[in-house]
Motif scaffolding. Structure first.
Motif, mmCIF file in Angstrom:
data_model
loop_
_atom_site.group_PDB
_atom_site.id
_atom_site.type_symbol
_atom_site.label_atom_id
_atom_site.label_comp_id
_atom_site.label_asym_id
_atom_site.label_seq_id
_atom_site.Cartn_x
_atom_site.Cartn_y
_atom_site.Cartn_z
ATOM 1 N N VAL A 189 26.190 24.246 34.359
ATOM 2 C CA VAL A 189 26.706 25.418 35.073
ATOM 3 C C VAL A 189 27.542 26.203 34.069
ATOM 4 O O VAL A 189 28.361 25.618 33.341
ATOM 5 C CB VAL A 189 27.566 25.011 36.287
ATOM 6 C CG1 VAL A 189 28.292 26.240 36.854
ATOM 7 C CG2 VAL A 189 26.697 24.366 37.363
ATOM 8 N N LEU A 190 27.338 27.518 34.013
ATOM 9 C CA LEU A 190 28.115 28.387 33.146
ATOM 10 C C LEU A 190 29.215 29.047 33.975
ATOM 11 O O LEU A 190 28.920 29.750 34.946
ATOM 12 C CB LEU A 190 27.217 29.456 32.514
ATOM 13 C CG LEU A 190 27.922 30.580 31.751
ATOM 14 C CD1 LEU A 190 28.652 30.027 30.531
ATOM 15 C CD2 LEU A 190 26.914 31.660 31.341
ATOM 16 N N ALA A 191 30.473 28.808 33.583
ATOM 17 C CA ALA A 191 31.611 29.415 34.273
ATOM 18 C C ALA A 191 32.251 30.452 33.354
ATOM 19 O O ALA A 191 32.644 30.119 32.222
ATOM 20 C CB ALA A 191 32.626 28.358 34.678
ATOM 21 N N VAL A 192 32.353 31.699 33.819
ATOM 22 C CA VAL A 192 33.033 32.763 33.069
ATOM 23 C C VAL A 192 34.415 32.925 33.699
ATOM 24 O O VAL A 192 34.551 33.468 34.804
ATOM 25 C CB VAL A 192 32.231 34.075 33.118
ATOM 26 C CG1 VAL A 192 32.933 35.150 32.284
ATOM 27 C CG2 VAL A 192 30.810 33.844 32.606
ATOM 28 N N THR A 193 35.438 32.419 33.010
ATOM 29 C CA THR A 193 36.802 32.404 33.562
ATOM 30 C C THR A 193 37.560 33.682 33.204
ATOM 31 O O THR A 193 37.063 34.527 32.461
ATOM 32 C CB THR A 193 37.572 31.195 33.032
ATOM 33 O OG1 THR A 193 37.680 31.307 31.597
ATOM 34 C CG2 THR A 193 36.855 29.896 33.372
ATOM 35 N N ARG A 218 43.591 32.362 38.870
ATOM 36 C CA ARG A 218 44.796 33.001 39.410
ATOM 37 C C ARG A 218 44.547 33.576 40.802
ATOM 38 O O ARG A 218 45.378 33.438 41.702
ATOM 39 C CB ARG A 218 45.270 34.109 38.467
ATOM 40 C CG ARG A 218 45.913 33.579 37.198
ATOM 41 C CD ARG A 218 46.571 34.698 36.407
ATOM 42 N NE ARG A 218 47.202 34.188 35.202
ATOM 43 C CZ ARG A 218 48.440 33.704 35.150
ATOM 44 N NH1 ARG A 218 49.166 33.637 36.251
ATOM 45 N NH2 ARG A 218 48.947 33.272 34.011
ATOM 46 N N THR A 219 43.389 34.216 40.977
ATOM 47 C CA THR A 219 43.099 34.843 42.273
ATOM 48 C C THR A 219 42.273 33.945 43.180
ATOM 49 O O THR A 219 42.191 34.184 44.385
ATOM 50 C CB THR A 219 42.350 36.163 42.062
ATOM 51 O OG1 THR A 219 41.059 35.890 41.507
ATOM 52 C CG2 THR A 219 43.114 37.078 41.109
ATOM 53 N N GLY A 220 41.603 32.908 42.590
ATOM 54 C CA GLY A 220 40.743 32.026 43.383
ATOM 55 C C GLY A 220 39.345 32.569 43.577
ATOM 56 O O GLY A 220 38.496 31.908 44.202
ATOM 57 N N ILE A 221 39.069 33.772 43.014
ATOM 58 C CA ILE A 221 37.723 34.349 43.159
ATOM 59 C C ILE A 221 36.700 33.443 42.461
ATOM 60 O O ILE A 221 36.894 33.036 41.317
ATOM 61 C CB ILE A 221 37.681 35.776 42.556
ATOM 62 C CG1 ILE A 221 38.574 36.730 43.364
ATOM 63 C CG2 ILE A 221 36.247 36.294 42.498
ATOM 64 C CD1 ILE A 221 38.695 38.118 42.744
ATOM 65 N N GLY A 222 35.623 33.156 43.162
ATOM 66 C CA GLY A 222 34.513 32.401 42.581
ATOM 67 C C GLY A 222 34.664 30.901 42.583
ATOM 68 O O GLY A 222 33.709 30.182 42.262
ATOM 69 N N ALA A 249 20.691 28.008 33.299
ATOM 70 C CA ALA A 249 21.877 27.472 33.970
ATOM 71 C C ALA A 249 22.419 28.483 34.974
ATOM 72 O O ALA A 249 22.416 29.694 34.744
ATOM 73 C CB ALA A 249 22.950 27.134 32.940
ATOM 74 N N ARG A 250 22.884 27.978 36.093
ATOM 75 C CA ARG A 250 23.502 28.845 37.100
ATOM 76 C C ARG A 250 24.835 29.369 36.560
ATOM 77 O O ARG A 250 25.605 28.632 35.943
ATOM 78 C CB ARG A 250 23.724 28.071 38.386
ATOM 79 C CG ARG A 250 24.310 28.921 39.525
ATOM 80 C CD ARG A 250 24.312 28.147 40.822
ATOM 81 N NE ARG A 250 25.067 28.852 41.865
ATOM 82 C CZ ARG A 250 25.232 28.395 43.105
ATOM 83 N NH1 ARG A 250 24.668 27.235 43.450
ATOM 84 N NH2 ARG A 250 25.932 29.083 43.982
ATOM 85 N N THR A 251 25.120 30.647 36.811
ATOM 86 C CA THR A 251 26.316 31.300 36.275
ATOM 87 C C THR A 251 27.244 31.721 37.402
ATOM 88 O O THR A 251 26.793 32.275 38.418
ATOM 89 C CB THR A 251 25.923 32.531 35.444
ATOM 90 O OG1 THR A 251 25.027 32.124 34.408
ATOM 91 C CG2 THR A 251 27.138 33.176 34.817
ATOM 92 N N VAL A 252 28.563 31.467 37.194
ATOM 93 C CA VAL A 252 29.572 31.831 38.196
ATOM 94 C C VAL A 252 30.754 32.455 37.473
ATOM 95 O O VAL A 252 31.258 31.898 36.483
ATOM 96 C CB VAL A 252 30.045 30.600 38.988
ATOM 97 C CG1 VAL A 252 31.052 31.019 40.056
ATOM 98 C CG2 VAL A 252 28.871 29.864 39.622
ATOM 99 N N ALA A 253 31.209 33.626 37.929
ATOM 100 C CA ALA A 253 32.431 34.251 37.414
ATOM 101 C C ALA A 253 33.599 33.834 38.299
ATOM 102 O O ALA A 253 33.534 33.926 39.529
ATOM 103 C CB ALA A 253 32.282 35.770 37.404
ATOM 104 N N VAL A 254 34.679 33.352 37.666
ATOM 105 C CA VAL A 254 35.802 32.818 38.429
ATOM 106 C C VAL A 254 37.134 33.320 37.876
ATOM 107 O O VAL A 254 37.225 33.788 36.733
ATOM 108 C CB VAL A 254 35.798 31.265 38.421
ATOM 109 C CG1 VAL A 254 34.539 30.723 39.026
ATOM 110 C CG2 VAL A 254 35.985 30.740 37.000
ATOM 111 N N SER A 255 38.150 33.191 38.704
ATOM 112 C CA SER A 255 39.527 33.422 38.277
ATOM 113 C C SER A 255 40.393 32.377 38.953
ATOM 114 O O SER A 255 40.433 32.281 40.178
ATOM 115 C CB SER A 255 40.010 34.825 38.680
ATOM 116 O OG SER A 255 41.414 34.935 38.522
#
Length: 577
Positions: free
Chosen positions: A89-93, A127-131, A119-125
């Motif tokens: 899984v690819l996480a873009v923090t 601090r905000t909890g997004i993703g 790979a499945r990709t997810v953008a996250v933060s």
């Protein structure tokens, strides 16, 4: 996500970067418990990173939305590709600080050139909890898609931490890829053995644990001095520990000086001597024995220029390289070897191999199209060659091909470790006769024709052992007679008396019918033979307990029923041999 910080060292917290391997875990809905091995991202700690990456089946690959693609990210991705990790899984923090799309596109472009493509990709933060909920879903999906390792597989635990707890003993941790460990089990540490006193997984005690799993084992207070980080614990006797292995290494030909490199396999890093066999094959020599199997994925790394080469073990038990040109010949043998386990090809390359060794290097001997004899396996091609050599050997070395040679003699000439290995080679015109390998001929050889005449005479007159003059007349020399005795066609008494097998049984029955006890002269008259023949017969019967010699030199039959067993092939008729 886990509620814990895997950075354990004060220096890690002070500098804000991972130095040592860290561990944390959490429960994911729909997937259960999932454990993370947190590896360093800094280029200076690549060896530690590879120790954490080596045994794992999947990866959470993290890049930052507000940062450029880093050189160490390329190095880490190359390592994952080399180890054959295909689930990711690819996480873009930090996606709250910058638009995640450029970083995502860059990362996907790099991943799609490796084993992590798609790979499945997810953008996250954070601090905000997004993703984060989407990331948890992606990780649960990832875990559920992983192949399930066999709980009955042989254990191989790569130790990545080793420490002592007062009052408990030595603790080792590692990622268990497959198999099962139970409290009380014995595990091998090279030539030594350790016993599992306790098990902990993800902070909880357990009595048994199956891979894939993060485990901590309590091995007690008395452990071998060789136990430490980078040790390997295995199921006893199930693995071949080797200091030499042949590897397929694409790109080896592009390395300027490949002779000294670092091998990374599992959680182990060792400086190895590398001998190229060709541009994509190499033999490595390790400073210590490691349990390796066909198909193991590894990395060869040049510490000087950070070159990472994917490597796969194609033979963990290779033959020695001898004379000039041996490397090229070995490369030709391994031309199609890519780490895929093909039992028939494995036996073909070795020609003759112990089935136990095949199992230890990850090859099922029962699945090979080959010839088996006990614990040995021969390739069909090698068996055919040996059969031809056996035929030629018996034709040239045996005094009569029909009498053949003993199994042990044939095995010695064919360089076989055991006489029983000759048995599966025996096919027409070869035949087993007693303990000898013989050749059936369309027309008997002169020696065999002479022997048949002697057998016919002895069948007609069972005790008329021929003298030296008669043997010369028949054309039988000592070599042929000795071969006939070894083959069980004749029995030699007292060095010179030749009879057929079973003649002593017949003599015992006839002598048991005499008034007991009887003299040597009475025995001679009963059997109708001279003293030179009857005395060796009586001595043979005394030795085998069918008659007993008395103090006055007379003899008596011991057991009339036992000594009267039928000897049906004797009679007043033509020979049936």
């Amino acid at each position: 996500m886990t509620g814990s910080d895997p950075d354990r060292l004060a220096e890690e917290r002070r500098r804000g970067l991972t130095i040592e391997l860290g561990y944390c875990w959490t429960d994911l809905p729909g997937a259960g418990q999932i454990a993370f091995v947190d590896v360093p991202g800094h280029e200076r700690f690549i060896q530690t990173t590879l120790a954490g990456v080596g045994p794992v089946p999947a990866v959470l690959f993290v890049v930052a939305a507000d940062d450029d693609w880093m050189p160490q990210a390329t190095e880490h991705l190359a390592a994952l590709d080399a180890f054959g990790v295909r689930h990711a899984v690819l996480a873009v923090t930090r996606s709250d600080l910058a638009d995640p799309r450029p970083a995502t596109e860059r990362a996907i472009a790099h991943l799609n050139r490796t084993s992590l493509r798609g790979a499945r990709t997810v953008a996250v933060s954070t601090r905000t909890g997004i993703g984060l909920d989407e990331l948890r879903d992606a990780l649960a999906e990832l875990v559920n898609s992983l192949p399930r390792p066999a709980p009955t597989a042989d254990v191989r635990l790569w130790v990545d931490r080793c420490f002592t707890i007062r009052g408990a003993g030595t603790i080792v941790t590692g990622t268990l890829p497959a198999g099962t460990i139970t409290v009380g089990d014995q595990l091998s540490l090279g030539a030594d053995t350790v016993r599992v006193r306790g098990i902990e997984t993800l902070g909880q005690p357990a009595t048994t644990i199956s891979g894939t799993a993060r485990v901590a084992l309590n091995l007690g207070s008395k452990t071998p001095f060789t136990l430490g980080r980078s040790s390997v614990l295995t199921t006893p006797y199930a693995w071949h520990h080797t200091t030499t292995a042949d590897l397929r290494v694409p790109g080896l030909g592009d390395v300027r000086r490949p002779d000294r490199m670092t091998l990374h396999v599992g959680a182990v890093a060792e400086a190895v001597h590398v001998r190229p066999l060709d541009a994509a094959l190499a033999r490595i020599v390790l400073p210590r024995a490691l349990p390796l199997r066909v198909g193991d994925r590894a990395i060869l790394r040049d510490p000087g220029n950070r070159t990472i080469l994917a490597a796969v073990v194609v033979d963990p038990a290779p033959p020695p390289l001898g004379r000039r040109g041996a490397a090229a010949r070995r490369a030709a043998e391994l031309a199609t070897a890519d780490g895929t386990v093909d039992p028939t090809k494995e036996v073909w390359r070795r020609r003759l191999v112990a089935a136990s060794l095949l199992r230890q290097i990850g090859v099922d001997p029962a699945a090979a199209s080959a010839v088996r004899a006990g614990d040995w396996v021969l390739s069909r091609e090698h068996a055919a060659t040996l059969r031809d050599k056996a035929i030629a050997l018996i034709r040239t070395e045996a005094d009569a091909p029909e009498l053949g040679l003993p199994l042990a003699v044939v095995a010695r000439h064919l360089d076989l470790p055991e006489p029983d290995l000759v048995r599966p080679l025996v096919q027409p015109p070869l035949r087993l006769a007693g303990g000898a390998v013989v050749i059936d001929l369309d027309a008997p050889s002169p020696a065999m024709a002479a022997l048949r005449r002697l057998i016919a005479e002895l069948t007609e007159s069972p005790f008329a052992a021929p003298d030296a003059s008669r043997l010369r007349t028949l054309g039988l020399d000592e070599k042929v007679i000795a071969a006939a005795v070894r083959a069980g066609r004749l029995v030699r008494l007292d060095g010179s008396v030749l009879l057929l097998p079973g003649a002593d049984q017949l003599a015992a029955r006839l002598l048991s019918e005499l008034p007991q006890p009887f003299t040597v002269s009475q025995a001679r008259e009963c059997l109708g033979v001279p003293r030179r023949i009857v005395v060796p017969i009586l001595e043979q019967l005394d030795r085998t307990g069918r008659t007993r010699r008395l103090p006055d030199n007379r003899h008596t039959s011991r057991d009339e029923h036992d000594s009267g067993q039928s000897v049906a092939h004797y009679g007043r008729g033509p020979a049936n041999h």
